[in-house]
Write a protein that holds these residues in place. Structure first.
Motif, PDB file in Angstrom:
ATOM      1  N   GLU A  83      48.493  40.514  35.914  1.00  0.00           N
ATOM      2  CA  GLU A  83      49.209  40.552  34.656  1.00  0.00           C
ATOM      3  C   GLU A  83      48.482  41.523  33.739  1.00  0.00           C
ATOM      4  OE1 GLU A  83      52.122  40.811  32.051  1.00  0.00           O
ATOM      5  OE2 GLU A  83      52.312  40.355  34.068  1.00  0.00           O
ATOM      6  N   LYS A  84      46.993  40.989  33.459  1.00  0.00           N
ATOM      7  CA  LYS A  84      46.128  41.619  32.476  1.00  0.00           C
ATOM      8  C   LYS A  84      46.009  43.199  32.787  1.00  0.00           C
ATOM      9  CE  LYS A  84      41.647  41.353  30.529  1.00  0.00           C
ATOM     10  NZ  LYS A  84      40.343  40.397  30.693  1.00  0.00           N
ATOM     11  N   LEU A  85      45.941  43.327  34.246  1.00  0.00           N
ATOM     12  CA  LEU A  85      45.793  45.031  34.632  1.00  0.00           C
ATOM     13  C   LEU A  85      47.074  45.518  34.302  1.00  0.00           C
ATOM     14  CD1 LEU A  85      44.395  44.520  38.316  1.00  0.00           C
ATOM     15  CD2 LEU A  85      43.209  45.228  36.262  1.00  0.00           C
ATOM     16  N   ARG A  86      48.163  45.026  34.383  1.00  0.00           N
ATOM     17  CA  ARG A  86      49.645  45.622  33.981  1.00  0.00           C
ATOM     18  C   ARG A  86      49.717  45.812  32.732  1.00  0.00           C
ATOM     19  NH1 ARG A  86      52.664  42.076  38.531  1.00  0.00           N
ATOM     20  NH2 ARG A  86      52.660  43.719  39.999  1.00  0.00           N
ATOM     21  N   GLN A  87      49.186  44.816  31.845  1.00  0.00           N
ATOM     22  CA  GLN A  87      49.058  44.953  30.263  1.00  0.00           C
ATOM     23  C   GLN A  87      48.474  46.334  29.783  1.00  0.00           C
ATOM     24  OE1 GLN A  87      48.079  41.367  28.739  1.00  0.00           O
ATOM     25  NE2 GLN A  87      49.885  40.324  29.137  1.00  0.00           N
ATOM     26  N   HIS A  88      47.199  46.553  30.866  1.00  0.00           N
ATOM     27  CA  HIS A  88      46.397  47.636  30.405  1.00  0.00           C
ATOM     28  C   HIS A  88      46.860  48.982  31.035  1.00  0.00           C
ATOM     29  CE1 HIS A  88      43.766  44.533  28.761  1.00  0.00           C
ATOM     30  NE2 HIS A  88      43.193  45.828  28.202  1.00  0.00           N
ATOM     31  N   ASN A  89      47.980  49.141  31.616  1.00  0.00           N
ATOM     32  CA  ASN A  89      48.599  50.023  32.479  1.00  0.00           C
ATOM     33  C   ASN A  89      47.749  50.521  33.606  1.00  0.00           C
ATOM     34  OD1 ASN A  89      51.036  50.166  30.930  1.00  0.00           O
ATOM     35  ND2 ASN A  89      49.990  51.140  29.268  1.00  0.00           N
ATOM     36  N   ILE A  90      46.925  49.581  34.364  1.00  0.00           N
ATOM     37  CA  ILE A  90      45.938  49.931  35.460  1.00  0.00           C
ATOM     38  C   ILE A  90      46.969  50.044  36.671  1.00  0.00           C
ATOM     39  CG2 ILE A  90      43.994  49.178  36.908  1.00  0.00           C
ATOM     40  CD1 ILE A  90      43.523  49.824  33.746  1.00  0.00           C
ATOM     41  N   ILE A  91      46.755  51.145  37.474  1.00  0.00           N
ATOM     42  CA  ILE A  91      47.334  51.356  38.561  1.00  0.00           C
ATOM     43  C   ILE A  91      47.202  50.489  39.775  1.00  0.00           C
ATOM     44  CG2 ILE A  91      47.797  52.909  40.441  1.00  0.00           C
ATOM     45  CD1 ILE A  91      47.190  55.263  38.509  1.00  0.00           C
ATOM     46  N   LEU A  92      47.926  49.599  40.198  1.00  0.00           N
ATOM     47  CA  LEU A  92      47.774  48.752  41.230  1.00  0.00           C
ATOM     48  C   LEU A  92      48.166  49.286  42.646  1.00  0.00           C
ATOM     49  CD1 LEU A  92      49.555  45.743  39.856  1.00  0.00           C
ATOM     50  CD2 LEU A  92      47.270  46.240  39.674  1.00  0.00           C
ATOM     51  N   LEU A  93      47.540  49.265  43.790  1.00  0.00           N
ATOM     52  CA  LEU A  93      47.619  49.937  45.054  1.00  0.00           C
ATOM     53  C   LEU A  93      48.441  49.151  45.858  1.00  0.00           C
ATOM     54  CD1 LEU A  93      44.019  50.969  45.487  1.00  0.00           C
ATOM     55  CD2 LEU A  93      45.916  52.187  44.296  1.00  0.00           C
ATOM     56  N   PHE A  94      48.814  47.792  45.453  1.00  0.00           N
ATOM     57  CA  PHE A  94      50.029  47.210  46.235  1.00  0.00           C
ATOM     58  C   PHE A  94      50.948  46.580  45.253  1.00  0.00           C
ATOM     59  CE2 PHE A  94      46.140  44.994  48.690  1.00  0.00           C
ATOM     60  CZ  PHE A  94      45.821  46.062  49.143  1.00  0.00           C
ATOM     61  N   ASP A  95      52.312  46.294  45.681  1.00  0.00           N
ATOM     62  CA  ASP A  95      53.371  45.850  45.007  1.00  0.00           C
ATOM     63  C   ASP A  95      53.070  44.435  44.577  1.00  0.00           C
ATOM     64  OD1 ASP A  95      54.797  48.256  44.859  1.00  0.00           O
ATOM     65  OD2 ASP A  95      55.854  47.811  46.422  1.00  0.00           O
ATOM     66  N   GLN A  96      52.553  43.845  45.821  1.00  0.00           N
ATOM     67  CA  GLN A  96      52.100  42.239  45.550  1.00  0.00           C
ATOM     68  C   GLN A  96      50.726  42.067  46.206  1.00  0.00           C
ATOM     69  OE1 GLN A  96      54.242  40.127  44.263  1.00  0.00           O
ATOM     70  NE2 GLN A  96      55.673  41.668  43.609  1.00  0.00           N
ATOM     71  N   PRO A  97      50.273  41.088  45.586  1.00  0.00           N
ATOM     72  CA  PRO A  97      49.034  40.514  46.309  1.00  0.00           C
ATOM     73  C   PRO A  97      49.057  40.327  47.903  1.00  0.00           C
ATOM     74  CG  PRO A  97      49.341  39.210  44.500  1.00  0.00           C
ATOM     75  CD  PRO A  97      50.560  39.924  44.764  1.00  0.00           C
ATOM     76  N   ARG A  98      48.031  40.734  48.659  1.00  0.00           N
ATOM     77  CA  ARG A  98      48.206  40.326  50.021  1.00  0.00           C
ATOM     78  C   ARG A  98      47.301  39.181  50.517  1.00  0.00           C
ATOM     79  NH1 ARG A  98      47.874  46.598  52.192  1.00  0.00           N
ATOM     80  NH2 ARG A  98      49.697  47.188  51.402  1.00  0.00           N
ATOM     81  N   VAL A  99      47.360  38.481  51.554  1.00  0.00           N
ATOM     82  CA  VAL A  99      46.681  37.445  52.003  1.00  0.00           C
ATOM     83  C   VAL A  99      45.889  37.926  53.096  1.00  0.00           C
ATOM     84  CG1 VAL A  99      46.894  35.178  52.829  1.00  0.00           C
ATOM     85  CG2 VAL A  99      48.409  35.677  50.986  1.00  0.00           C
ATOM     86  N   VAL A 100      44.426  37.669  52.837  1.00  0.00           N
ATOM     87  CA  VAL A 100      43.710  38.136  54.067  1.00  0.00           C
ATOM     88  C   VAL A 100      42.993  36.922  54.349  1.00  0.00           C
ATOM     89  CG1 VAL A 100      41.934  39.703  54.713  1.00  0.00           C
ATOM     90  CG2 VAL A 100      43.722  40.512  53.290  1.00  0.00           C
ATOM     91  N   GLY A 101      43.212  36.178  55.660  1.00  0.00           N
ATOM     92  CA  GLY A 101      42.619  35.061  55.953  1.00  0.00           C
ATOM     93  C   GLY A 101      42.770  33.795  54.788  1.00  0.00           C
ATOM     94  N   ASN A 102      41.611  33.554  54.068  1.00  0.00           N
ATOM     95  CA  ASN A 102      41.726  32.530  53.138  1.00  0.00           C
ATOM     96  C   ASN A 102      41.690  33.068  51.911  1.00  0.00           C
ATOM     97  OD1 ASN A 102      38.931  33.090  53.221  1.00  0.00           O
ATOM     98  ND2 ASN A 102      38.298  30.818  52.942  1.00  0.00           N
ATOM     99  N   LYS A 103      42.032  34.351  51.556  1.00  0.00           N
ATOM    100  CA  LYS A 103      41.658  34.937  50.229  1.00  0.00           C
ATOM    101  C   LYS A 103      43.127  35.659  50.073  1.00  0.00           C
ATOM    102  CE  LYS A 103      36.910  35.974  51.118  1.00  0.00           C
ATOM    103  NZ  LYS A 103      36.831  36.160  52.599  1.00  0.00           N
ATOM    104  N   LYS A 104      43.530  35.851  48.693  1.00  0.00           N
ATOM    105  CA  LYS A 104      44.461  36.651  48.017  1.00  0.00           C
ATOM    106  C   LYS A 104      43.810  37.849  47.297  1.00  0.00           C
ATOM    107  CE  LYS A 104      47.042  34.088  45.583  1.00  0.00           C
ATOM    108  NZ  LYS A 104      48.096  33.339  44.355  1.00  0.00           N
ATOM    109  N   ILE A 105      44.199  39.167  47.587  1.00  0.00           N
ATOM    110  CA  ILE A 105      43.517  40.287  47.292  1.00  0.00           C
ATOM    111  C   ILE A 105      44.526  41.052  46.535  1.00  0.00           C
ATOM    112  CG2 ILE A 105      41.776  40.282  48.979  1.00  0.00           C
ATOM    113  CD1 ILE A 105      43.232  42.490  50.334  1.00  0.00           C
ATOM    114  N   MET A 106      44.040  41.899  45.351  1.00  0.00           N
ATOM    115  CA  MET A 106      44.801  43.085  44.962  1.00  0.00           C
ATOM    116  C   MET A 106      43.721  44.299  44.729  1.00  0.00           C
ATOM    117  SD  MET A 106      47.302  44.445  43.714  1.00  0.00           S
ATOM    118  CE  MET A 106      48.723  43.668  43.689  1.00  0.00           C
ATOM    119  N   PHE A 107      44.105  45.389  45.128  1.00  0.00           N
ATOM    120  CA  PHE A 107      43.255  46.609  44.860  1.00  0.00           C
ATOM    121  C   PHE A 107      43.888  47.384  43.759  1.00  0.00           C
ATOM    122  CE2 PHE A 107      41.643  45.745  49.352  1.00  0.00           C
ATOM    123  CZ  PHE A 107      40.508  46.471  49.000  1.00  0.00           C
ATOM    124  N   PHE A 108      43.007  48.179  42.931  1.00  0.00           N
ATOM    125  CA  PHE A 108      43.648  48.705  41.779  1.00  0.00           C
ATOM    126  C   PHE A 108      42.599  49.903  41.529  1.00  0.00           C
ATOM    127  CE2 PHE A 108      41.021  45.113  40.462  1.00  0.00           C
ATOM    128  CZ  PHE A 108      40.276  45.540  39.382  1.00  0.00           C
TER     129      PHE A 108
END
Length: 122
Positions: A83-108
């Motif tokens: 949400e903070k990234l969105r408030q700063h108009n930062i480009i997100l590389l996924f629409d939603q976070p992804r789950v990888v093993g025991n982690k949630k990730i988001m690239f930007f």
């Protein structure tokens, strides 16, 4: 084994990148250096130091991409950080976070196109 000293990221505008890394990613300035050919800003994120490098007189004006693919930062609440990234108009590389093993990730994307990642352990 050697301990990593820092990760260097070439930036076009050190002031713009410094604002991004300190205001959006909450990094802290550790040290600065400048001479007639280069400006360096060392910022800290936890145990990691990132060196922002702005060449003012670069002998290699076009640098090809290196082997570093991205820098990842641990976060406690991925939803809040997105949400903070969105408030700063930062480009997100996924629409939603992804789950990888025991982690949630988001690239930007950082101010110079560098790939960055938030990682939340679940």
């Amino acid at each position: 084994m050697f301990e990593v000293a820092h990760v260097g990221v070439v930036v076009a505008d050190a002031d713009k990148s410094l604002a991004f890394y300190t205001k959006v990613l909450d990094c802290q300035v550790e040290d600065m250096y400048q001479d007639e050919r280069i400006r360096l800003i060392f910022i800290r994120s936890g145990q990691l130091t990132i060196e922002l490098i702005q060449y003012t007189a670069d002998p290699a004006p076009t640098r090809n991409a290196g082997r570093v693919d991205h820098i990842a930062f641990f976060v406690n609440d991925l939803t809040a950080e997105i949400e903070k990234l969105r408030q700063h108009n930062i480009i997100l590389l996924f629409d939603q976070p992804r789950v990888v093993g025991n982690k949630k990730i988001m690239f930007f994307v950082g101010p110079d196109g560098e790939r960055l990642e938030f990682v939340e352990k679940i």
